[in-house]
Motif scaffolding. Structure first.
Motif, PDB file in Angstrom:
ATOM      1  N   SER A 191       3.885  -5.907   9.212  1.00 53.81           N
ATOM      2  CA  SER A 191       4.484  -6.117   7.892  1.00 53.81           C
ATOM      3  C   SER A 191       5.065  -7.519   7.790  1.00 53.81           C
ATOM      4  O   SER A 191       4.956  -8.183   6.752  1.00 53.81           O
ATOM      5  N   THR A 192       5.687  -7.976   8.870  1.00 55.11           N
ATOM      6  CA  THR A 192       6.243  -9.331   8.879  1.00 55.11           C
ATOM      7  C   THR A 192       5.147 -10.376   8.775  1.00 55.11           C
ATOM      8  O   THR A 192       5.282 -11.373   8.040  1.00 55.11           O
ATOM      9  N   MET A 193       4.043 -10.154   9.502  1.00 51.09           N
ATOM     10  CA  MET A 193       2.931 -11.096   9.421  1.00 51.09           C
ATOM     11  C   MET A 193       2.327 -11.094   8.013  1.00 51.09           C
ATOM     12  O   MET A 193       1.927 -12.142   7.495  1.00 51.09           O
ATOM     13  N   GLY A 194       2.268  -9.921   7.381  1.00 52.73           N
ATOM     14  CA  GLY A 194       1.808  -9.872   6.002  1.00 52.73           C
ATOM     15  C   GLY A 194       2.761 -10.576   5.061  1.00 52.73           C
ATOM     16  O   GLY A 194       2.339 -11.277   4.122  1.00 52.73           O
ATOM     17  N   PHE A 195       4.058 -10.412   5.299  1.00 56.33           N
ATOM     18  CA  PHE A 195       5.080 -11.101   4.507  1.00 56.33           C
ATOM     19  C   PHE A 195       4.900 -12.610   4.622  1.00 56.33           C
ATOM     20  O   PHE A 195       5.110 -13.352   3.649  1.00 56.33           O
ATOM     21  N   MET A 196       4.491 -13.082   5.790  1.00 56.90           N
ATOM     22  CA  MET A 196       4.237 -14.501   6.004  1.00 56.90           C
ATOM     23  C   MET A 196       3.157 -15.006   5.046  1.00 56.90           C
ATOM     24  O   MET A 196       3.281 -16.095   4.470  1.00 56.90           O
ATOM     25  N   VAL A 197       2.105 -14.211   4.869  1.00 54.26           N
ATOM     26  CA  VAL A 197       1.031 -14.620   3.965  1.00 54.26           C
ATOM     27  C   VAL A 197       1.517 -14.612   2.520  1.00 54.26           C
ATOM     28  O   VAL A 197       1.192 -15.515   1.735  1.00 54.26           O
ATOM     29  N   TRP A 198       2.298 -13.606   2.150  1.00 58.58           N
ATOM     30  CA  TRP A 198       2.856 -13.565   0.794  1.00 58.58           C
ATOM     31  C   TRP A 198       3.698 -14.798   0.495  1.00 58.58           C
ATOM     32  O   TRP A 198       3.730 -15.286  -0.640  1.00 58.58           O
ATOM     33  N   ILE A 219       8.358   8.837   4.658  1.00 56.23           N
ATOM     34  CA  ILE A 219       7.172   8.354   5.372  1.00 56.23           C
ATOM     35  C   ILE A 219       6.217   7.656   4.402  1.00 56.23           C
ATOM     36  O   ILE A 219       5.703   6.562   4.672  1.00 56.23           O
ATOM     37  N   ALA A 220       6.001   8.271   3.247  1.00 53.79           N
ATOM     38  CA  ALA A 220       5.095   7.693   2.255  1.00 53.79           C
ATOM     39  C   ALA A 220       5.615   6.343   1.763  1.00 53.79           C
ATOM     40  O   ALA A 220       4.847   5.377   1.597  1.00 53.79           O
ATOM     41  N   ALA A 221       6.936   6.270   1.516  1.00 55.76           N
ATOM     42  CA  ALA A 221       7.519   5.018   1.028  1.00 55.76           C
ATOM     43  C   ALA A 221       7.381   3.905   2.060  1.00 55.76           C
ATOM     44  O   ALA A 221       7.055   2.756   1.726  1.00 55.76           O
ATOM     45  N   CYS A 222       7.630   4.225   3.329  1.00 54.45           N
ATOM     46  CA  CYS A 222       7.529   3.215   4.387  1.00 54.45           C
ATOM     47  C   CYS A 222       6.089   2.731   4.566  1.00 54.45           C
ATOM     48  O   CYS A 222       5.836   1.529   4.712  1.00 54.45           O
ATOM     49  N   PHE A 223       5.148   3.670   4.540  1.00 55.16           N
ATOM     50  CA  PHE A 223       3.749   3.264   4.676  1.00 55.16           C
ATOM     51  C   PHE A 223       3.273   2.504   3.440  1.00 55.16           C
ATOM     52  O   PHE A 223       2.428   1.600   3.545  1.00 55.16           O
ATOM     53  N   ALA A 224       3.800   2.849   2.273  1.00 57.61           N
ATOM     54  CA  ALA A 224       3.448   2.102   1.063  1.00 57.61           C
ATOM     55  C   ALA A 224       3.955   0.673   1.147  1.00 57.61           C
ATOM     56  O   ALA A 224       3.246  -0.283   0.794  1.00 57.61           O
ATOM     57  N   LEU A 225       5.190   0.512   1.617  1.00 61.25           N
ATOM     58  CA  LEU A 225       5.743  -0.839   1.795  1.00 61.25           C
ATOM     59  C   LEU A 225       4.895  -1.634   2.773  1.00 61.25           C
ATOM     60  O   LEU A 225       4.557  -2.805   2.524  1.00 61.25           O
ATOM     61  N   THR A 226       4.534  -0.992   3.883  1.00 62.49           N
ATOM     62  CA  THR A 226       3.680  -1.658   4.860  1.00 62.49           C
ATOM     63  C   THR A 226       2.343  -2.046   4.248  1.00 62.49           C
ATOM     64  O   THR A 226       1.842  -3.161   4.456  1.00 62.49           O
ATOM     65  N   GLY A 227       1.758  -1.140   3.466  1.00 64.62           N
ATOM     66  CA  GLY A 227       0.470  -1.419   2.841  1.00 64.62           C
ATOM     67  C   GLY A 227       0.518  -2.616   1.919  1.00 64.62           C
ATOM     68  O   GLY A 227      -0.394  -3.454   1.908  1.00 64.62           O
ATOM     69  N   VAL A 228       1.594  -2.719   1.133  1.00 58.08           N
ATOM     70  CA  VAL A 228       1.737  -3.866   0.224  1.00 58.08           C
ATOM     71  C   VAL A 228       1.869  -5.162   1.011  1.00 58.08           C
ATOM     72  O   VAL A 228       1.228  -6.175   0.694  1.00 58.08           O
ATOM     73  N   LEU A 229       2.691  -5.140   2.057  1.00 55.93           N
ATOM     74  CA  LEU A 229       2.941  -6.370   2.815  1.00 55.93           C
ATOM     75  C   LEU A 229       1.702  -6.837   3.576  1.00 55.93           C
ATOM     76  O   LEU A 229       1.453  -8.042   3.687  1.00 55.93           O
ATOM     77  N   VAL A 230       0.922  -5.901   4.112  1.00 52.61           N
ATOM     78  CA  VAL A 230      -0.226  -6.303   4.934  1.00 52.61           C
ATOM     79  C   VAL A 230      -1.491  -6.485   4.108  1.00 52.61           C
ATOM     80  O   VAL A 230      -2.525  -6.900   4.651  1.00 52.61           O
ATOM     81  N   SER A 231      -1.426  -6.214   2.814  1.00 53.39           N
ATOM     82  CA  SER A 231      -2.636  -6.266   1.985  1.00 53.39           C
ATOM     83  C   SER A 231      -3.267  -7.657   1.971  1.00 53.39           C
ATOM     84  O   SER A 231      -4.480  -7.792   1.795  1.00 53.39           O
TER      85      SER A 231
END
Length: 816
Positions: free
Chosen positions: A285-292, A26-38
């Motif tokens: 996360s995908t929308m955040g990936f778009m910004v990255w 759970i922590a790893a998935c939320f961390a990944l999400t946090g990085v992508l949406v940052s």
């Protein structure tokens, strides 16, 4: 151990790891999400014409080079229709509006109207270049003189004023480049130093400018005065507003719809909340990936958030259905989760890969937004798969789950399953008739297929009542065009435009341009340095009308250009380079479908080549050329995406089914929906454009999922007994409701797009909904008939059973 068993064993191990290390997962998935949406707050929107083309596209490079030299060619045009243009009250109103726009609207480089239109005249030996209303008219006689002067200036007609003086235009020239991190003083005029590193005017700056302009206009509204606004920045601003509205509607509707469907299916809180949470995280996360990736949001990508919500939910349902069934059967929470991943893990991966492959077909498109969709959509699908296989089981492991009885719809033996099984029985009993009826439908649809045409016309994406569309139609009719074709004529060397012969040839080419039409609509005004030379020559010859001609002496041309430069006007900067080697010719063109531009562009290219000769070279750019290039890219993108999707998915289908003949035949039900939808588009006069061409890759990627599931089950039953009729019956009897539910989820998801304000998105939703229904019908009717015909030589049962055999005990099944 067979490969499938090894794969299932791997998912078993993964399931136990997820359950026992649930908080870590759970922590790893939320961390990944946090990085992508940052970086999500940095999201930007770009709906400009050049944004449809890749940055390395030859025409976009040419246009960017043109902007560095002459700035952007598009203007915001405020179209005014007073009772009388040359009337003291209106002119005072116009002057106030003009002044307030200059003073209050940010990011505006220049405002042009009758108030400050260039008025070139001579006084003795002096050349005077001043504003038309430098001296404000004080009485009726001076007003009449002003009217005569304006209507007598050929540069004003169809540019600032209609010939009957019913309409006039106020033009706003925006900054070409952003004020962020660049020195604007180096970007204007004859110097382009630093422009290569400059950032185009940002979306936020452009929208701030447009909103300030609308505010000023609203403050000056008065009865009896019709005001319309058109131009690239206002078009992009309006589209952005409608995109925001549509995306909000899509997201809200999709989430509410998913809650409703999940409630009907599972009747428990965890079954409603957890799947939605998983797909929302995958979506953001995908929308955040778009910004990255520095990909801007656009009219093509506005379907992405809701699309991912709908497609991603199927993976989650796939897992949950088995977990709840096993819990109801008495399994422990850990065993139920592990069994679900063992049973459904491969199915989730297979269907996600085929869906992603279909969507990845867009990545090769020549249209930049579609190619970007081909990167983002597969990434979103794979993120949904990852979260469904990792985050969802981990959340299930920590959530309170009751051993509630399983709903009849999940047991696999409801009335729907029996009905679908009976449809399969009918198809297997009369396979030739089913195929014949399908063939007849295909033949009847063929004329419609032949009527399909390509298009690129962003204005038509708005409803007929939209103010942008109304303004465009009025401007097209009154001023013969709201777009432009830019022609750069290059002379052999420095000061080549001082040569009278070169100017005469440019003038002949301009006059020929004015005789052309685009799809029956006349071309508008044509401007170039020729006009400045002629009006200067006239002014220096006692303002006599018969001297509104080009001088025949090179030294005289050079001298008159120098006098104009020294008059205080900087207008030459918009018409030539600093060495007087290149002339800019602007042809005002009607804003029409890009489908109609290629013949016009070819005619211009041919005529200019003939008139200018070999020593004067030229290149074309501007809105008309970008429209044409986008139109070509639409055609190329469709061909590449469809071929790529078929080339990738067909081998996957064969590999997953494990039989070459059945795998190839199984692709037929997936092609029928695309064929029939394209035929419908032809009959309904719906074009293939940047939005609707997406349906092929989308439907191939999604429809094939149910086909894989059907064929996978069919293969198991057929291998057990060699009885095609039994195999079809049992496949639909055990998975029919699951296939139907998947189709309902997808259909409802596409139906959300029917609420779109933008017409291209509406048609995308309508056509995909239609294709989903056809795909489901093809899977339960055409698919079984084809399996009977293709397996007749395999040694299995040759005749259908007299009556359907009773179904075996329920077995777990999965969707998609």
């Amino acid at each position: 151990m067979p490969l499938r068993h090894r794969i299932d064993a791997g998912f078993t191990s993964w399931g136990r790891f997820v359950v026992r290390r649930r908080w870590l997962v759970i922590a790893a998935c939320f961390a990944l999400t946090g990085v992508l949406v940052s970086r999500l707050p940095e999201i930007r929107v770009d709906n400009s014409n050049e944004a449809f083309l890749h940055s390395d596209d030859a025409e976009r490079i040419r246009y960017d080079r043109f902007k560095r030299q002459f700035d952007r060619e598009d203007r915001i045009m405020v179209l005014l229709n007073p009772a009388e243009v040359f009337e003291f009250g209106f002119l005072e109103w116009l002057r106030t509006l003009h002044r307030d726009i200059e003073n209050e609207v940010p990011y505006v480089e220049e405002v042009t109207s009758l108030v400050n239109a260039r008025n070139t005249r001579g006084e003795g030996d002096d050349l005077i270049v001043e504003d038309l209303m430098e001296d404000w008219p004080e009485d009726d006689a001076e007003l009449a003189t002003l009217r005569a002067r304006a209507l007598g200036n050929p540069l004003y007609i169809d540019a600032l004023l209609t010939e009957d003086a019913r309409y006039t235009v106020l033009m706003v020239k925006p900054f070409t480049y952003s004020t962020l991190g660049s020195d604007l003083d180096t970007l204007g005029g004859f110097e382009d130093t630093g422009a290569d590193e400059a950032l185009d005017l940002t979306d936020s700056e452009s929208y701030e400018m447009v909103e300030a302009l609308y505010a000023v206009i609203a403050r000056h509204e008065r009865p009896g005065l019709d005001v319309q606004v058109i131009g690239g920045p206002t078009f992009a601003h309006r589209m952005n507003l409608m995109l925001q509205k549509d995306v909000t509607v899509f997201m809200t509707s999709s989430i509410l719809l998913e809650f409703l469907l999940l409630f009907i299916l599972f009747r428990r809180a965890s079954g409603m909340i957890l799947p939605v949470l998983v797909v929302v995280l995958a979506m953001v996360s995908t929308m955040g990936f778009m910004v990255w990736l520095d990909i801007p949001f656009s009219v093509t990508l506005n379907i992405l958030p809701a699309f991912l919500l709908v497609v991603g939910i199927c993976d989650a349902v796939h897992i949950l259905a088995i977990v709840y069934r096993r819990l109801a059967a008495g399994d422990t929470r850990e065993d139920a989760i592990v069994f679900s991943l063992t049973h459904s893990g491969l199915a989730v991966v297979m269907t996600s890969v085929t869906t992603a492959a279909g969507l990845a077909s867009f990545s090769l498109a020549a249209l930049a937004p579609i190619a970007q969709l081909g990167v983002l959509a597969p990434a979103g699908v794979m993120l949904a798969m990852l979260y469904s296989l990792a985050l969802l089981p981990a959340l299930l492991a920590v959530s309170p789950l009751k051993r509630a009885p399983v709903h009849e719809g999940l047991a696999g033996r409801g009335i729907v399953d029996r009905f679908l099984a009976s449809m399969g029985d009918m198809s297997t009993r009369h396979p030739v008739r089913v195929v014949a009826v399908t063939a007849a439908i295909v033949v009847a649809a063929f004329p419609g297929l032949m009527q399909v045409y390509f298009s690129h016309d962003g204005i038509r994406w708005f409803p007929k009542h939209d103010p942008i569309r109304i303004a465009e139609e009025i401007f097209n009719s009154q001023f013969k065009g709201a777009s432009s074709l830019e022609i750069l004529v290059h002379t052999p060397g420095e000061n080549g435009l001082h040569e009278p012969d070169a100017l005469h040839r440019i003038q002949r080419a301009m006059r020929h341009s004015e005789t052309l039409e685009v799809a029956g609509r006349p071309v508008g005004k044509v401007f170039s340095i020729v006009d400045v030379v002629k009006e200067t020559h006239q002014a220096l010859n006692e303002n006599r009308a018969d001297h509104y001609v080009l001088p025949d002496d090179r030294e005289l041309v050079a001298q008159e250009m120098l006098l104009f430069e020294n008059s205080g006007s900087d207008d030459l900067e918009d018409l030539t380079d600093s060495t007087f080697q290149t002339a800019r010719v602007t042809v005002r063109t009607p804003w029409v479908d890009a489908l109609l531009y290629p013949d016009f562009i070819d005619e211009v290219r041919s005529s200019y080549s003939e008139i200018l000769g070999e020593d004067l070279t030229f290149e074309l750019t501007g809105g008309a050329v970008l429209f044409t290039r986008v139109f070509e890219a639409v055609i190329y993108s469709m061909a590449v995406s469809y071929i790529f999707a078929l080339a990738v998915i067909t081998p996957l289908m064969v590999l997953l089914i494990g039989n070459l003949r059945r795998g190839l035949v199984a692709m037929i039900p997936n092609l029928i929906p695309i064929y029939l939808v394209l035929a419908f588009m032809g009959y309904a006069d719906v074009p293939l454009d940047a939005g609707t061409l997406l349906i092929g890759g989308v439907i191939i990627g999604l429809a094939v999922d149910d086909t894989i599931h059907f064929m996978h089950r069919f293969g198991r039953y057929y291998d057990e007994r060699g009885d095609v009729y039994h195999a079809v019956h049992e496949t639909l009897a055990t998975t029919g409701t699951a296939l139907l539910f998947t189709s309902i989820v997808l259909g409802c998801g596409f139906a959300v797009f029917l609420m779109s304000y933008m017409q291209n998105t509406f048609w995308f939703g309508a056509l995909c909904l239609m294709a989903t229904v056809i795909a489901f019908a093809a899977d339960i009717l055409l698919g079984p008939a084809l399996m009977v015909l293709v397996t007749r030589g395999d040694g299995g049962r040759a005749k259908p059973p007299a009556t359907p055999q009773p179904p075996p005990p329920p077995t777990p099944s999965a969707t998609r």
